[in-house]
Design an enzyme around this catalytic site. Structure first.
Site, PDB file in Angstrom:
ATOM      1  N   ILE A  20      41.026  34.770  43.637  1.00 30.84           N
ATOM      2  CA  ILE A  20      39.607  34.018  43.508  1.00 30.84           C
ATOM      3  C   ILE A  20      39.388  33.418  42.206  1.00 30.84           C
ATOM      4  O   ILE A  20      38.636  32.425  42.090  1.00 30.84           O
ATOM      5  CB  ILE A  20      38.649  35.380  43.851  1.00 30.84           C
ATOM      6  N   ASP A  39      43.031  35.374  30.805  1.00 29.20           N
ATOM      7  CA  ASP A  39      43.708  36.118  31.576  1.00 29.20           C
ATOM      8  C   ASP A  39      45.010  36.837  31.062  1.00 29.20           C
ATOM      9  O   ASP A  39      45.313  36.728  29.876  1.00 29.20           O
ATOM     10  CB  ASP A  39      44.511  35.098  32.723  1.00 29.20           C
ATOM     11  N   ASP A  55      42.850  40.825  27.476  1.00 31.79           N
ATOM     12  CA  ASP A  55      42.859  41.841  28.127  1.00 31.79           C
ATOM     13  C   ASP A  55      41.387  42.423  27.914  1.00 31.79           C
ATOM     14  O   ASP A  55      41.049  43.005  27.112  1.00 31.79           O
ATOM     15  CB  ASP A  55      43.838  43.082  27.485  1.00 31.79           C
ATOM     16  N   VAL A  56      40.907  42.634  29.293  1.00 34.86           N
ATOM     17  CA  VAL A  56      39.447  42.848  29.312  1.00 34.86           C
ATOM     18  C   VAL A  56      39.084  44.361  29.082  1.00 34.86           C
ATOM     19  O   VAL A  56      37.906  44.864  28.845  1.00 34.86           O
ATOM     20  CB  VAL A  56      38.612  42.373  30.628  1.00 34.86           C
ATOM     21  N   ASN A  82      35.555  37.760  36.897  1.00 37.36           N
ATOM     22  CA  ASN A  82      35.917  37.869  37.916  1.00 37.36           C
ATOM     23  C   ASN A  82      37.524  39.033  37.998  1.00 37.36           C
ATOM     24  O   ASN A  82      37.820  39.729  38.540  1.00 37.36           O
ATOM     25  CB  ASN A  82      36.686  36.492  38.593  1.00 37.36           C
ATOM     26  N   SER A 134      31.852  43.313  45.510  1.00 36.92           N
ATOM     27  CA  SER A 134      32.627  43.615  46.669  1.00 36.92           C
ATOM     28  C   SER A 134      31.666  44.035  48.073  1.00 36.92           C
ATOM     29  O   SER A 134      30.804  44.708  47.402  1.00 36.92           O
ATOM     30  CB  SER A 134      33.722  44.525  46.365  1.00 36.92           C
ATOM     31  N   TYR A 147      37.690  52.321  44.085  1.00 29.87           N
ATOM     32  CA  TYR A 147      37.344  50.920  44.064  1.00 29.87           C
ATOM     33  C   TYR A 147      36.091  50.753  44.443  1.00 29.87           C
ATOM     34  O   TYR A 147      35.222  49.874  43.742  1.00 29.87           O
ATOM     35  CB  TYR A 147      38.284  50.126  44.992  1.00 29.87           C
ATOM     36  N   LYS A 151      32.930  49.089  41.943  1.00 33.03           N
ATOM     37  CA  LYS A 151      31.978  47.746  42.529  1.00 33.03           C
ATOM     38  C   LYS A 151      30.717  48.322  42.973  1.00 33.03           C
ATOM     39  O   LYS A 151      29.804  47.229  42.600  1.00 33.03           O
ATOM     40  CB  LYS A 151      32.699  47.344  43.872  1.00 33.03           C
ATOM     41  N   VAL A 180      39.707  39.684  51.255  1.00 35.16           N
ATOM     42  CA  VAL A 180      40.121  38.270  50.989  1.00 35.16           C
ATOM     43  C   VAL A 180      41.591  38.056  51.020  1.00 35.16           C
ATOM     44  O   VAL A 180      42.190  38.910  50.802  1.00 35.16           O
ATOM     45  CB  VAL A 180      39.406  37.829  49.483  1.00 35.16           C
TER      46      VAL A 180
END
Length: 254
Positions: A20, A39, A55-56, A82, A134, A147, A151, A180
């Site tokens: 995405i 990224d 690295d977030v 994202n 999501s 997960y 979200k 997705v």
């Protein structure tokens, strides 16, 4: 209809080297925006996308990458949060360490990047943040406890951020994709006992009868990020093939 123009705007997309994120970065660029991608491995990106290693889950890494992106772009108008990771299992299956890791990336990752970008967004006349959430935030899906929890937090965080920053002229929204066609989903299918049957089940779960494409999610993100959505904030836009709202009757047997 004429595609929405993003000429002159500067965008940052996290997790933008695949799936995405890549579809979003490419679409924003095609519509005229200058785009920087954050990224873990941006080496596969091609011009005109600008790649920055980040690295977030590491605040120093995020701050350095956002500062570098803002300098190269000449500011930031759009932030697409994202980057994220998946998890499968019930509450009995995932150890504490995995809970900490997923929440650190999926939720705190948004916090870190947004925090670093806010000073630049405050200087924009068209500031927008779009978070990738999501369908798992609003529907109970089996084998997705961790997960879904992450979200759900992204959805609540989006609403809170929208309230906090609306008077600063910064809009905050999120998209809620269904299942997705992405590399992560591909890996899940490959690991299934019967990949064909698992794909058929995922297709059937969405009323349209197929998986969502990354480009369809990107189109929703691009709209929410654009000045065309100037009166839209605090909104979660489902891109799920009708999964959230439609309740179809079973087709009669032949």
């Amino acid at each position: 209809m004429t595609a929405i123009s993003l000429d002159g705007l500067k965008a940052v997309v996290t997790g933008g080297a695949s799936g995405i994120g890549l579809a979003t970065a490419e679409l924003l660029s095609a519509r005229g925006a200058q785009v920087a991608v954050l990224d873990l491995d941006p080496s596969s990106l091609t011009e005109p996308l600008l790649g920055f290693t980040a690295d977030v889950s590491d605040d120093a890494s995020v701050r350095d990458a956002v500062a570098g992106a803002a300098e190269r772009l000449g500011g930031i108008d759009i932030l697409v949060n994202n980057a994220g990771i998946g998890a499968t299992g019930t509450v009995a299956d995932n150890p504490d360490e995995q809970w900490h890791r997923v929440l650190d990336v999926n939720v705190l990752g948004i916090v870190r990047v947004s925090r670093a970008a806010l000073p630049h967004l405050r200087n924009s006349a068209h500031a927008a943040i779009v978070n990738t959430c999501s369908i798992a935030a609003t529907a109970g899906l089996p084998q997705r406890a961790l997960y879904s929890a992450s979200k759900g937090a992204v959805l609540s965080l989006t609403l809170a951020m929208a309230a906090d920053h609306v008077r600063e002229g910064i809009r905050v929204n999120c998209v809620n994709p269904g299942t997705v066609e992405t590399p992560w989903v591909g890996r899940l299918l490959d690991a299934a006992d019967d990949p064909s049957a698992e794909r058929a089940a995922l297709n059937a779960r969405q009323p349209t009868g197929r998986l969502v494409t990354a480009r369809e999610v990107a189109a929703a993100i691009a709209y929410l990020a654009s000045p065309a959505a100037a009166s839209t904030t605090g909104t979660a836009l489902p891109v799920d093939g009708g999964m959230a709202g439609l309740r179809l009757r079973a087709e009669p047997a032949p």
